[in-house]
Design an enzyme around this catalytic site. Structure first.
Site, PDB file in Angstrom:
ATOM      1  N   PHE A  81       0.798  -1.221   0.000  1.00 15.19           N
ATOM      2  CA  PHE A  81       0.000   0.000   0.000  1.00 15.19           C
ATOM      3  C   PHE A  81       0.833   1.274   0.000  1.00 15.19           C
ATOM      4  CE2 PHE A  81      -2.788  -3.168   2.076  1.00 15.19           C
ATOM      5  CZ  PHE A  81      -3.790  -3.169   1.122  1.00 15.19           C
ATOM      6  N   GLY A  82       2.154   1.149   0.027  1.00 10.55           N
ATOM      7  CA  GLY A  82       2.978   2.349   0.003  1.00 10.55           C
ATOM      8  C   GLY A  82       4.297   2.150   0.713  1.00 10.55           C
TER       9      GLY A  82
ATOM     10  N   VAL B 259       7.228   3.269   3.680  1.00  7.64           N
ATOM     11  CA  VAL B 259       7.318   3.736   5.061  1.00  7.64           C
ATOM     12  C   VAL B 259       8.622   4.507   5.221  1.00  7.64           C
ATOM     13  CG1 VAL B 259       7.325   3.073   7.495  1.00  7.64           C
ATOM     14  CG2 VAL B 259       6.021   1.717   5.843  1.00  7.64           C
TER      15      VAL B 259
ATOM     16  N   LYS C  52       3.894   6.184   7.018  1.00  4.12           N
ATOM     17  CA  LYS C  52       3.516   5.399   5.843  1.00  4.12           C
ATOM     18  C   LYS C  52       2.773   6.301   4.862  1.00  4.12           C
ATOM     19  CE  LYS C  52       1.743   1.234   6.321  1.00  4.12           C
ATOM     20  NZ  LYS C  52       0.755   0.144   6.549  1.00  4.12           N
TER      21      LYS C  52
ATOM     22  N   ASP D 133      -3.080 -10.693   8.618  1.00  3.17           N
ATOM     23  CA  ASP D 133      -1.790 -10.634   7.915  1.00  3.17           C
ATOM     24  C   ASP D 133      -0.650 -10.692   8.930  1.00  3.17           C
ATOM     25  OD1 ASP D 133      -0.247 -10.617   5.611  1.00  3.17           O
ATOM     26  OD2 ASP D 133      -0.076  -8.436   5.581  1.00  3.17           O
TER      27      ASP D 133
END
Length: 412
Positions: free
Chosen positions: A114-115, A117, A131, A232
Site C-alpha cells: 500500500f505504500g 514507510v 507510511k 496478515d
C-alpha cells in the site's frame, strides 16, 4: 296533541340526542388518538436524535463500519473526528513532508503493497515512522480507514501505536511510533545492504519475542469485543523497540470477528503466501484460528531460521510447515529443524516444548488449534522473568537505512 304523536316526537328527539352524543364521542376519540400519535412521534424523534448523538460520539459505533469489504466511500469526517478525540494527532502534508526531508529515498525504511514507510522527525524532536499510502486503488483507502479507526480504539503494550494521520487533499499518511530495531524478519534473515549488519537473535530473545507477539494476538482475540482478526500476521509485521520488546503492527487487513464463539466471517482471501491458514485459503471462512495458524508459522521461523516458502530448497523442503510438521512432535527429530545459528544456546526440553506449541498452531484442522491465551500460558514458564532487554552480539544496532518488508497482498 295525541299521545301517539307525542311519543313519536319524543323518540325522534331521543334518537337525535343519541346521534349527537355518538358523534361527539367519535370526535373526542379521534382528537385523543391524534394527540397520542403526535406525542409518540415527538418522543421517537427525540430518542432517535439522542441515539445519533451517541453514535457520533461513541467509538464502538464508529467501529461498526469497519467490516464492509465492499465499502467504496472515502474517509468520513466524523470517523476522523472521533479518532482525533481518542488521542490521535491530525497532521498536514506540509508537516510530514518536512519531517521526512521531502520523503527522501534515504529515509525509506519499509516498502509494502500500500505504500512506502519513511523515518521521520517531528517538530518536537519525536522520531516516527510515516507510511505514505499509494494514491490509486480502493484497497489503500480501506487500509487507511481501517488503521485510523481500529488503532484509535485499541490500546495494548503489544500493539504498535498510531500517533496520528493525514488526509490532506489526495494524500493519505499514517504516523506510527518509531521502532528502532525494525522488523523481526530483518533479524532472522539478515541481508547485506546496510553499513551495520544485525546479528541473529539468540534463543532467549526469540522466546521473549514469541511471547510478546502471542500476547498481542491474545489481546485482539480475547480482550476486544467483538474480537479482531489480524489477517496478515507475519514476521515482518512484528516490530522491535530499543530493548527488543515486540509489538504487532500493520492492521490494514484486519477484520472484526464473529460475535459467537466458533463462528466465522466469510470474506475474500487476503494475506501473505505461506502464512494463510488452509481453511481460509480454500473457503474464505475467516476465524481467530486463522491468526493462530499464522502465529504458528512465525514460531517455526523463530525455531528454524527459515522463511515460510523457499522453492530453491531441496525437494520436500520448500514449504516450511509441511517440511517441519512431521518432525515437530518427534522428540528425537526436533533437533533436525533447529536454526544452526542457535547451536548450544537452548535446552532440548525447551526446544521440544516450543516445537509442540508450533505443531498445535499449524494443525490443518482449525478446531485442533489452541486459543492464543493457551499459547501465552504455555510460553510464560519458558521466558526468563528477570530478562527485560536483549543486547545482541556485535554489531548491536540495526542500521536506520535498512529495509524491512511490509504487507504483501494476495487475492483469490
Amino acid at each position: 296533541m295525541e299521545p301517539e304523536e307525542y311519543y313519536r316526537r319524543k323518540e325522534r328527539v331521543a334518537l337525535f340526542v343519541s346521534l349527537i352524543m355518538a358523534s361527539l364521542s367519535m370526535v373526542s376519540l379521534l382528537v385523543a388518538f391524534s394527540y397520542y400519535c403526535y406525542i409518540r412521534n415527538k418522543v421517537s424523534k427525540r430518542s432517535h436524535l439522542q441515539q445519533m448523538g451517541h453514535f457520533q460520539m461513541s467509538f464502538n459505533c464508529v467501529f461498526e463500519g469497519l467490516d464492509n469489504d465492499d465499502n467504496k466511500s472515502g474517509i468520513s469526517n466524523s470517523s476522523l473526528q472521533v479518532a482525533c478525540e481518542k488521542g490521535l494527532q491530525v497532521f498536514t502534508f506540509k508537516q510530514l513532508n518536512s519531517a521526512t526531508s521531502s520523503f527522501s529515498k534515504s529515509n525509506i525504511i519499509g516498502q509494502g503493497a500500500f505504500g512506502s514507510v519513511y523515518r521521520g522527525v517531528l517538530n518536537d524532536g519525536k522520531k516516527v515512522a510515516i507510511k505514505l499510502m499509494d494514491h490509486g486503488g480502493k484497497h489503500g483507502e480501506e487500509e487507511f480507514k481501517m488503521e485510523v479507526e481500529l488503532l484509535s480504539r485499541l490500546r495494548s503494550p503489544y500493539l504498535l501505536s498510531l500517533v496520528g494521520h493525514c488526509s490532506d487533499s489526495n494524500h493519505r499518511l499514517l504516523v506510527y511510533e518509531f521502532m528502532i530495531n525494525g522488523g523481526l524478519q530483518e533479524h532472522l534473515y539478515p541481508t547485506r545492504g546496510s553499513n551495520v549488519f544485525p546479528s541473529r537473535l539468540d534463543w532467549e530473545a526469540r522466546l521473549k519475542i514469541a511471547l510478546d507477539a502471542a500476547k498481542g494476538l491474545e489481546y485482539l482475540h480475547e480482550h476486544v469485543n467483538p474480537p479482531v482478526i489480524h489477517r496478515d500476521f507475519k514476521s515482518s509485521n512484528i516490530l522491535l523497540d530499543k530493548n527488543f520488546h515486540a509489538k504487532v503492527s500493520d492492521f490494514g487487513l484486519a477484520k472484526r470477528g464473529p460475535e459467537k464463539a466458533g463462528g466465522h466471517v466469510s470474506t475474500r482471501v487476503l494475506g501473505t503466501q505461506g502464512y494463510v491458514a488452509p481453511e481460509y485459503a480454500l473457503t474464505g471462512h475467516l476465524t481467530t484460528k486463522s491468526d493462530v495458524y499464522s502465529y504458528g508459522v512465525v514460531l517455526l521461523e523463530l525455531l528454524t531460521g527459515r522463511v515460510p516458502v523457499d522453492m530453491k530448497r531441496p525437494q520436500g523442503e520448500g514449504v516450511l510447515v509441511s517440511w517441519s510438521l512431521p518432525k515437530l512432535t518427534d522428540r528425537e527429530r526436533v533437533v533436525e529443524i533447529m536454526d544452526p545459528a542457535l547451536k548450544g544456546q537452548y535446552s532440548m526440553k525447551e526446544a521440544i516444548q516450543v516445537a509442540a506449541i508450533a505443531a498445535m498452531c499449524v494443525q490443518p484442522e482449525a478446531d485442533y488449534r489452541p486459543l492464543m491465551a493457551d499459547v501465552v500460558q504455555s510460553l510464560v514458564p519458558l521466558v526468563k522473568p528477570h530478562r527485560s532487554t536483549y543486547a545482541p552480539k556485535s554489531p548491536t544496532t540495526v542500521d536506520s537505512n535498512s529495509k524491512c518488508s511490509d504487507s504483501v497482498l494476495t487475492e483469490s
